[in-house]
Design an enzyme around this catalytic site. Sequence first.
Site, PDB file in Angstrom:
ATOM      1  N   ASP A 131       0.801  -1.218   0.000  1.00  0.00           N
ATOM      2  CA  ASP A 131       0.000   0.000   0.000  1.00  0.00           C
ATOM      3  C   ASP A 131       0.836   1.270   0.000  1.00  0.00           C
ATOM      4  OD1 ASP A 131      -2.419  -1.337  -0.095  1.00  0.00           O
ATOM      5  OD2 ASP A 131      -2.539  -1.554   2.071  1.00  0.00           O
ATOM      6  N   TYR A 182     -10.046  -0.916   2.730  1.00  0.00           N
ATOM      7  CA  TYR A 182      -9.482  -0.777   4.073  1.00  0.00           C
ATOM      8  C   TYR A 182      -9.202   0.677   4.421  1.00  0.00           C
ATOM      9  CZ  TYR A 182      -8.427  -5.094   6.606  1.00  0.00           C
ATOM     10  OH  TYR A 182      -8.509  -6.225   7.381  1.00  0.00           O
TER      11      TYR A 182
END
Length: 755
Positions: A386, A471
């Site tokens: 990420d 998320y």
Amino acid sequence: MSVPLTAPSTATAVTTSEGPLKVPPFKHPLDPLTPEEIVAVSHSVRRYVAEETDIKAVRFITSYLLPPPKKVVLAYLGIPLLSGEKPEPATEIVRKAEVDVTIAPTYPYVIHSAFRSAYNAILSLHGQDWVVDSLDKLPEGVHPQISVEELLLCEEIIRADERVIKLAADVGVKPEQLHADGWAIGYDDRFPANRRIQQALMFARRGRHENLYAHPLDFIPVVDSVAKKVIHIDFPPHYKPKGETSLFDSAGASVDITASTTAPPSLEEDPLQSANRKRVPPPQESYDFLPDLLAQKGGFKFREDLKPLHVVQPEGVSFKMDGHVLEWQKWKMHVAFHHREGIALSTITYNDDGTVRPIFYRLSLSEMVVPYGAPEHPHPRKHAFDVGEYGMGTMANELTLGCDCLGQIHYLPGAYVAHDGTAVVVKNVICIHEEDAGLLWKHTDFRVGGRAQAVRSRRLVIQQICTLANYEYIFNYMFYQDGNIEVEIRLTGILQVYVQGQDEPNSPFGTTLAPGINAHYHQHIFSVRVDPMVDGLNNSVVETDIIPLPDAPLGSPANHAGNAFIARNTPIARAAEGARDYSYATDRRWSIVNPKKVHPASKRNAGYTIMSKGATAPLMALDGSIVAKRAPFTQKPLWVVRDVEGPKGGRMWPSGKYVPQTRETPPDSLSNWATGDDNLLGEDVLVYVTMGITHIPRPEDWPVMPVEHLRLVFRPTNFFTLNPSMDVPGANDSKSVPAFPQSTDATTGGACCAP
């Protein structure tokens, strides 16, 4: 209906106009590029490309400050290389920028979908003009991070593909209901490395703001971001009851998969036939999280017994801001937005009774990976980096007063570059505020007539919240009055889910959260980069094991009662020793120390101890797996390496600078730095702390996961002469009152709160 893809909903605005730079161009040498600077840098790159190369057009991917060398910054700020000494004389600082671009396709004349080239540019600011110093072509198959626009484009691509529309219709999904989360491809060697591709995780949405993750689809397209087309579609196998044997007999599982192997089929094979299953429609039940949609659900009712709780500071905040420079309770630091790391804290110092003592030169999140545990293709491709693949900063939210941040808040903005060279602005991307943190210290003299003293702890919180598709990550950097520094990561958002057939048995690699919805086991593993300067730039790292007194058994003259134990300290001396393992048996911990600074009483080196025992999570993927190769930092809980500064800065990225679509361990990455005989004692070292959790999803995590916490603490050890918070006034909050006055005697114990 098509919408502009330049900025996501987490951003505030787009800066497009190019005007003169503000004077002075920067207040602090580590100030991030302003939106105006980003636009000006883009203009200079575009002009250079047009005048000096045969490149027709470029697509901007990143644009950010290239920081000056550490010693130059410290001299500019008047911070000495060793506490108590004079700082080095200041020298001129040339402001620089670093830019990654790809060659923009010239539609509609794209003949093939190969990713053509990427370039890295370095620019210097001369007066008010940005000048290109270098433009270097990246090696074949090396990809800069995936931009926000490419992630948004993924959804546009799948909606325009006739095969995708047909496959969706076959399971009852209309074209306008199609949604996709664009993910990096991870690893799939069936495709050439020079294609810039994503995998599209598919969902249906039956309303504008409905929770799309409640309706996962059973196929996964692969898209080419350059050619803007779907190039392949994968169908994961599903689970079935075990026959005579199963691929998973070793786990004692009573299930098998419909395919004969977890390996990917060749591109020539029919992917649905290879999966050996029927199509599976998405589940129809809605699982919403927005309050107006929840209120429409029959039988749902919000709690009505929760009364207001306010954070009030009637005299204002106790911190000061000067641009990006923050001061609070003897702490001083530079706070910046970074497109990749999110929050970057630099030049962290503590004023110890008039002596400015440096602690960390830089503290930030340098990488993270989320490997999923389902072995059947294509699920192993799900291991998102990420930070390196997407950029934590580019995924950061604009924060909301009274919701994301409570109390009296100061915000800082952030900006990153769009494909066209404009600046995407996130107005309130970092929030800074104070919190009560319980008791700081207390003691009561229990004897008759004894007195007590209690002091409450105040902490400063520097916060950012980032949305990575499903998320959310909440990053809190917290500073305390006793000299502690804490990095807290909170995980929330929505689990990444996949469809489960009506009669399909539960997978041994995930949890069935609700009918038709399965969430795979996965891990979140973070790498926190610490560039220490504890009492100066040259530090060492010491490993401490707590062990029983050696060679002194029970009943011996040295250890008659058998209770003796010692702390055994081992300096990490060579680069090849820099990759360290944790030992629960010896309660192992590490300290960053300055070998030239000794505590007057303990006679030990001044330092900061790394407290990370509760935040370790070993990588579950096997050695030699693609995750282990691409994310070498996950192999050890702590790494110590030498920093090496060059024309493009120091060592930064533990999985390499360019992460998308890597297939091996990059040469310029953490595990390769931790080799050889380079001295690590009293040097300019870097410490990478690996922290993480292994997430076995629960039904209670659905439809939105309550926050899960990870904490890393840096604690002063032999650094201060004594408790540095002895000068914090005692607590005496006049606003505190009994909850139930009729049944509470609140007149006792007041003496312990007297200042």
